[in-house]
Write an enzyme that holds these catalytic residues in place. Structure first.
Site, mmCIF file in Angstrom:
data_model
loop_
_atom_site.group_PDB
_atom_site.id
_atom_site.type_symbol
_atom_site.label_atom_id
_atom_site.label_comp_id
_atom_site.label_asym_id
_atom_site.label_seq_id
_atom_site.Cartn_x
_atom_site.Cartn_y
_atom_site.Cartn_z
ATOM 1 N N GLN A 28 31.526 22.442 -30.405
ATOM 2 C CA GLN A 28 30.590 21.328 -30.406
ATOM 3 C C GLN A 28 30.743 20.579 -31.730
ATOM 4 O OE1 GLN A 28 26.092 21.561 -31.052
ATOM 5 N NE2 GLN A 28 26.209 21.484 -28.823
ATOM 6 N N SER A 61 15.005 22.723 -47.812
ATOM 7 C CA SER A 61 15.824 22.355 -48.963
ATOM 8 C C SER A 61 16.346 23.610 -49.644
ATOM 9 C CB SER A 61 15.001 21.531 -49.961
ATOM 10 O OG SER A 61 15.612 21.531 -51.242
ATOM 11 N N HIS A 106 28.387 16.053 -29.444
ATOM 12 C CA HIS A 106 26.936 16.230 -29.503
ATOM 13 C C HIS A 106 26.258 14.861 -29.572
ATOM 14 C CE1 HIS A 106 23.152 18.028 -30.059
ATOM 15 N NE2 HIS A 106 23.454 18.982 -30.929
ATOM 16 N N ALA A 108 22.982 14.521 -28.545
ATOM 17 C CA ALA A 108 21.658 14.992 -28.155
ATOM 18 C C ALA A 108 20.836 15.391 -29.374
ATOM 19 C CB ALA A 108 21.803 16.191 -27.210
ATOM 20 N N TYR A 111 20.376 13.753 -33.249
ATOM 21 C CA TYR A 111 21.413 13.567 -34.263
ATOM 22 C C TYR A 111 22.096 12.207 -34.083
ATOM 23 C CZ TYR A 111 20.307 18.404 -35.182
ATOM 24 O OH TYR A 111 19.624 19.550 -35.478
ATOM 25 N N ARG A 158 27.246 16.486 -24.718
ATOM 26 C CA ARG A 158 25.891 17.039 -24.580
ATOM 27 C C ARG A 158 24.888 15.900 -24.752
ATOM 28 N NH1 ARG A 158 22.798 22.005 -25.641
ATOM 29 N NH2 ARG A 158 20.919 21.579 -26.859
ATOM 30 N N GLY A 251 21.329 29.767 -24.050
ATOM 31 C CA GLY A 251 21.527 29.679 -25.483
ATOM 32 C C GLY A 251 20.838 30.781 -26.237
ATOM 33 N N ARG A 252 19.524 30.647 -26.426
ATOM 34 C CA ARG A 252 18.772 31.641 -27.194
ATOM 35 C C ARG A 252 18.866 33.051 -26.609
ATOM 36 N NH1 ARG A 252 13.328 28.310 -27.586
ATOM 37 N NH2 ARG A 252 14.266 27.404 -25.715
#
Length: 269
Positions: A28, A61, A106, A108, A111, A158, A251-252
């Site tokens: 990806q 950060s 990507h 989706a 981004y 995607r 995925g997860r």
């Protein structure tokens, strides 16, 4: 990352190991656009995006070791967009050199390419904004350029219609994505991967009735259709039986369970 010889070599070792076990891999490739903070960049220049509009929200950060607000990006000049597209082409070529079967572009999850599509993040007045045709142009040109470079059958995409992750809000997500799909030769592509609008949480859904998303997109995806978003085995089988998708994506569950395939086959939780 897939921009240099060190990265190609490192990924080559991984793809070789996967292939030795009979597996295949797509990489990806993405550009974060306005999802950024200077603390997390190795260069001093600000991030670039379709418009100079900050994404609402915070990100981690490395320097502050905590959450910080995302600042506004710099809007890309019209003349700079082809250069960004070429970065996707370079990454795609390098992915094949590293042993990947192809790439998933990507577009989706809020981004850069998704930012070009959406009305709240793209307020340009040039050829890459304004009209619906303008907002989809950068994504279409990216898919076409990558397809020409490595082959459409190795090029995937995607998308996440109506998913508001990373402060991404489009006024008419179905209209936008139907126009995008109709502008592409999806029958020649490796696949189109759709993330459900209510993935992660219902609060991210800007589409409406999430159950109507796949039936609405199916006529516009002429090739392989993949879908992801809180799928379990029963839900995936139902989508396959109804002809709404060709492949389900987990995925997860896969991240948490490396033996997920075995678990699904044996009916284990």
């Amino acid at each position: 990352g897939q921009s240099g010889q060190d990265q190609i070599k490192a990924w080559s070792d991984i793809t070789a190991a996967v292939k030795a076990k009979g597996g295949r891999m797509f990489m990806q490739i993405m550009h974060v656009g306005r999802i950024w903070h200077p603390d997390n960049r190795a260069i001093s220049e600000p991030a670039v995006a379709p418009s100079a509009i900050a994404a609402a929200g915070d990100m981690f950060s490395d320097k502050a070791f905590g959450m910080v607000a995302m600042p506004p990006p710099r809007a890309l000049e019209t003349s700079e967009v082809p250069g960004v597209i070429d970065e996707f082409v370079v990454a795609a070529k390098n992915a094949l050199r590293a042993g990947f079967e192809g790439v998933e572009i990507h577009a989706a999850n809020g981004y850069l390419l998704n930012q070009f599509l959406a009305t709240n993040s793209n307020q340009r007045t040039d050829m890459y904004g304004g009209s619906l045709a303008g907002r989809i142009r950068a994504v279409v040109e990216t898919v076409e350029a990558v397809s020409e470079a490595i082959g459409a059958d190795r090029t995937a995409m995607r998308i996440s219609p109506g998913h508001m992750f990373n402060d991404l809000v489009d006024e008419k997500p179905l209209e936008t994505h139907v126009a995008l799909l109709d502008a592409l030769r999806t029958e020649d592509m490796a696949y189109v991967h759709v993330m459900m609008a209510n993935a992660f949480a219902d609060a991210f859904n800007n589409f409406g009735d999430a159950d109507t998303l796949l039936p609405s997109l199916r006529p516009h995806i002429k090739g392989n259709f993949l879908a992801a978003g809180q799928l379990d085995l029963a839900g995936a089988e139902k989508l396959l039986e109804n002809g709404l998708i060709d492949f389900p994506v987990f995925g997860r569950p896969f991240i948490a369970n490396p033996d997920l395939v075995t678990r699904l086959k044996e009916g284990k939780p």
